[in-house]
Design a protein around this motif. Sequence first.
Motif, PDB file in Angstrom:
ATOM      1  N   ARG A   7       0.845  -1.190   0.000  1.00  0.00           N
ATOM      2  CA  ARG A   7       0.000   0.000   0.000  1.00  0.00           C
ATOM      3  C   ARG A   7       0.876   1.234   0.000  1.00  0.00           C
ATOM      4  O   ARG A   7       1.727   1.406   0.875  1.00  0.00           O
ATOM      5  N   THR A 317      -8.775   2.491   7.463  1.00  0.00           N
ATOM      6  CA  THR A 317      -7.906   2.475   6.295  1.00  0.00           C
ATOM      7  C   THR A 317      -7.516   3.904   5.938  1.00  0.00           C
ATOM      8  O   THR A 317      -8.385   4.769   5.828  1.00  0.00           O
ATOM      9  N   GLU A 341      -5.152  -5.593   6.723  1.00  0.00           N
ATOM     10  CA  GLU A 341      -6.514  -5.180   6.399  1.00  0.00           C
ATOM     11  C   GLU A 341      -7.488  -6.315   6.655  1.00  0.00           C
ATOM     12  O   GLU A 341      -7.343  -7.416   6.106  1.00  0.00           O
ATOM     13  N   SER A 343     -10.990  -7.921   6.048  1.00  0.00           N
ATOM     14  CA  SER A 343     -11.934  -7.826   4.939  1.00  0.00           C
ATOM     15  C   SER A 343     -12.821  -9.062   4.898  1.00  0.00           C
ATOM     16  O   SER A 343     -12.378 -10.171   5.210  1.00  0.00           O
ATOM     17  N   GLN A 376       1.319  -5.173   3.049  1.00  0.00           N
ATOM     18  CA  GLN A 376      -0.007  -5.341   3.645  1.00  0.00           C
ATOM     19  C   GLN A 376      -0.453  -6.785   3.573  1.00  0.00           C
ATOM     20  O   GLN A 376      -0.290  -7.452   2.553  1.00  0.00           O
ATOM     21  N   GLU A 378      -3.798  -9.448   4.348  1.00  0.00           N
ATOM     22  CA  GLU A 378      -5.251  -9.479   4.492  1.00  0.00           C
ATOM     23  C   GLU A 378      -5.654 -10.568   5.467  1.00  0.00           C
ATOM     24  O   GLU A 378      -5.015 -11.618   5.557  1.00  0.00           O
ATOM     25  N   HIS A 453      -6.455  -2.565  10.259  1.00  0.00           N
ATOM     26  CA  HIS A 453      -7.379  -1.543   9.763  1.00  0.00           C
ATOM     27  C   HIS A 453      -8.499  -2.144   8.922  1.00  0.00           C
ATOM     28  O   HIS A 453      -8.431  -3.287   8.446  1.00  0.00           O
ATOM     29  N   CYS A 454      -9.540  -1.338   8.740  1.00  0.00           N
ATOM     30  CA  CYS A 454     -10.635  -1.625   7.814  1.00  0.00           C
ATOM     31  C   CYS A 454     -11.234  -0.285   7.428  1.00  0.00           C
ATOM     32  O   CYS A 454     -10.777   0.773   7.893  1.00  0.00           O
ATOM     33  N   SER A 461     -12.401  -5.206  11.516  1.00  0.00           N
ATOM     34  CA  SER A 461     -11.165  -5.416  12.278  1.00  0.00           C
ATOM     35  C   SER A 461     -11.397  -5.815  13.728  1.00  0.00           C
ATOM     36  O   SER A 461     -10.441  -6.162  14.429  1.00  0.00           O
TER      37      SER A 461
END
Length: 717
Positions: A7, A317, A341, A343, A376, A378, A453-454, A461
């Motif tokens: 990112r 985010t 992240e 998700s 990053q 996921e 984060h989200c 999260s």
Amino acid sequence: MATILARPATLPGRSTPPPGHLSLNTSQRGTPAAIPNKHIPHCSPGPRPASRLISSPTSPPSATPGAETTSLLYPPTGYKKASVSDVPVYALSGAQLAQAFDHLASQPLPSAKHVFPWLHGLHADNQLQLAFFIARKKSLRRTPRGLRGITIVKAGGDLTHSKLKGAIAPEEILQGPSTLRDRTEESFLECDPREGFSVRNFQIQACKMATVSDIVVYGDAGTPAGEVERLAGKISKAQRAWQRRLEGPNNTERPYNTFVVTDPYSYLETDHADLIALDSEGCMTSKVMDFFHWERLEMCAMSAPAEIASNVWLGPTPDPSIAGHEVLRKDNVPSFDIMIEASDIAQIPDSRTYDVLEDLLEGRTQIEMADGAVPQLEFPGSGAIMPPTWSQNEVDGLVEACSWIYRQANGVVDDRKRRDSKMSLGAEVDSDGDSAMHLDDSSETEGRKILIHCTDGYTESSLLALAYFMYAECLPVHDAWLKLHMEKKRNFFAYSSDVALLKAIQPRLLQASPKHTGKITQLCPPAPGWLERMDGSLPSRIMPYMYLGNLGHANNPGLLKELGIGQVLSVGEPLSWEENATGEWLPEKMLFVDKVQDNGVDPLWSEFSRCLDFIEKGRRNGTATLVHCRVGVSRSATICIAEVMNELGLSFPRAYCFVRARRLNVIIQPHLRFTYELLKWEELQCEKRGKPMKRELEWATIAREIAAMNKPYSRQG
């Protein structure tokens, strides 16, 4: 294998508008970008008045006498005719438009009792709506004369750029050719609902207000002046037709008129910037408050990154469009080495994923990262691991994720990987030719900073954050819930499935924790009673001394005590506590506001001062107050918005977004009458502070923006 991304580092940038969803009209590009997992709960309208259905009116409602709102646009005797068509259209300069806006914003609105139930939408064929609101009082159907506005219409209808404050598209108020009964006459839309019952018809307010407004038409740089005047002529005809329906063919008075802006849009941008919502390039000017943008700002301010454990941060985010905004907290947030992240579409990372990521972090790979890019990882979001069908692999993956995050954050080197690294790098060998394993040097390095984060900073999260907090601090689930909220000051939302999962795997998380001391009782402490009664969500902390919640929260006194809540304000819904639970709660710590249903009829305005005094009393005594109704989105949300306006001095639109963001996944829904009463409350706040009254946004714009914000979450799509 789970995805590893890079990112780019976020940089402050010029604010740009959300794509195409500022308007309800279908001519705009794009669809509303809904915040994941928010939802609109059902709100019961309360008891229906005991009355028989009435017959539909045979003619349109007529006006009733009342206090007139003055306007600089009426009468239009001081304005030149803009055309020589068969209907009057007047010319308006940018300066005159700005003056008319300022004058309207300083005019007190009529009281709620004078404009309701008309604003709810009373269609002649909607027997249910008519019977509920007006019974046999036909006078309540009439158009309130004291309500007057200014409606801004952009020729062409493209509101993605060159948008004036409060502007709408022509199709939001005018019938199209295919729907006109008489093809020779223009007409306003029949916006009142023909069927169904609702006290939240926000989507019709712009059209309803257009029928009691002077209407101003303008165009952008690409719109020919002739097109602007043709549209103005159509609107003028529609106004005349509407007036004939109301007053009859013999009444020649024109209480509302149509104007065209004669100055070019470029002139408005430079000389009247306060009127510009979107400039000619489609960028927000920050001169006009935008609901979508302000909600995002408030959400990011509320969930701004904060350290929940050593080197592990929780937040939203990163969004370049709002970086550095004054609303956001000025905390010293570091740059991050790893971003995780959460998700709904992510998979559980496997060991190979972690190996690849560690090689990337250590530079042991040929993959090149752009300058400023951050690796990053996921991870599945909250609610993704569902009981009772979760697999052992999912649980293994969650525990391994916590272990890997801990090692990275605290600089703990995996001995196996350390030995493999020494061997691969040609470490010294002993007399037998084996690698010498010198493990007496430090097995820890400087930890890496990690952001979990989200999108909103708390929904997807929450499961990983809670699990990691339990693991890193060796805390049972109920202590993790409370400490993350109370000590770390995090607002978060967890599903009931998350509660069940974390309770089930609690022994394993605690046993694997680096802080585990080996005590068996630490692994399975008895769960407190309040946890068993909780659905996963805590009441929403709106202010440090005020929470907003539902009846379930209010009926869980053990949870309230743990949260430091010592007062309960019940708006229209009484508590049902067990007798042994009331002993510690003195009567003066409870306030019940009776006879207020969520029905669009019962007022709440008269209770504002009493409720706010009660909240302030608790604050002075060092305790927080829970404000609740049944669902926690309408009656109680209205009181919380009134308190935010009173305490922070915010306008109604900004206070609405402030509370909406902090209600987390549940969307607040004060109905039309409560919303209007809050706009009247803003007038009282200006008087209280000795400030000249000037509304930031008008009623039609506020209602339209609320409708647009809620549309992505509605059952209709």
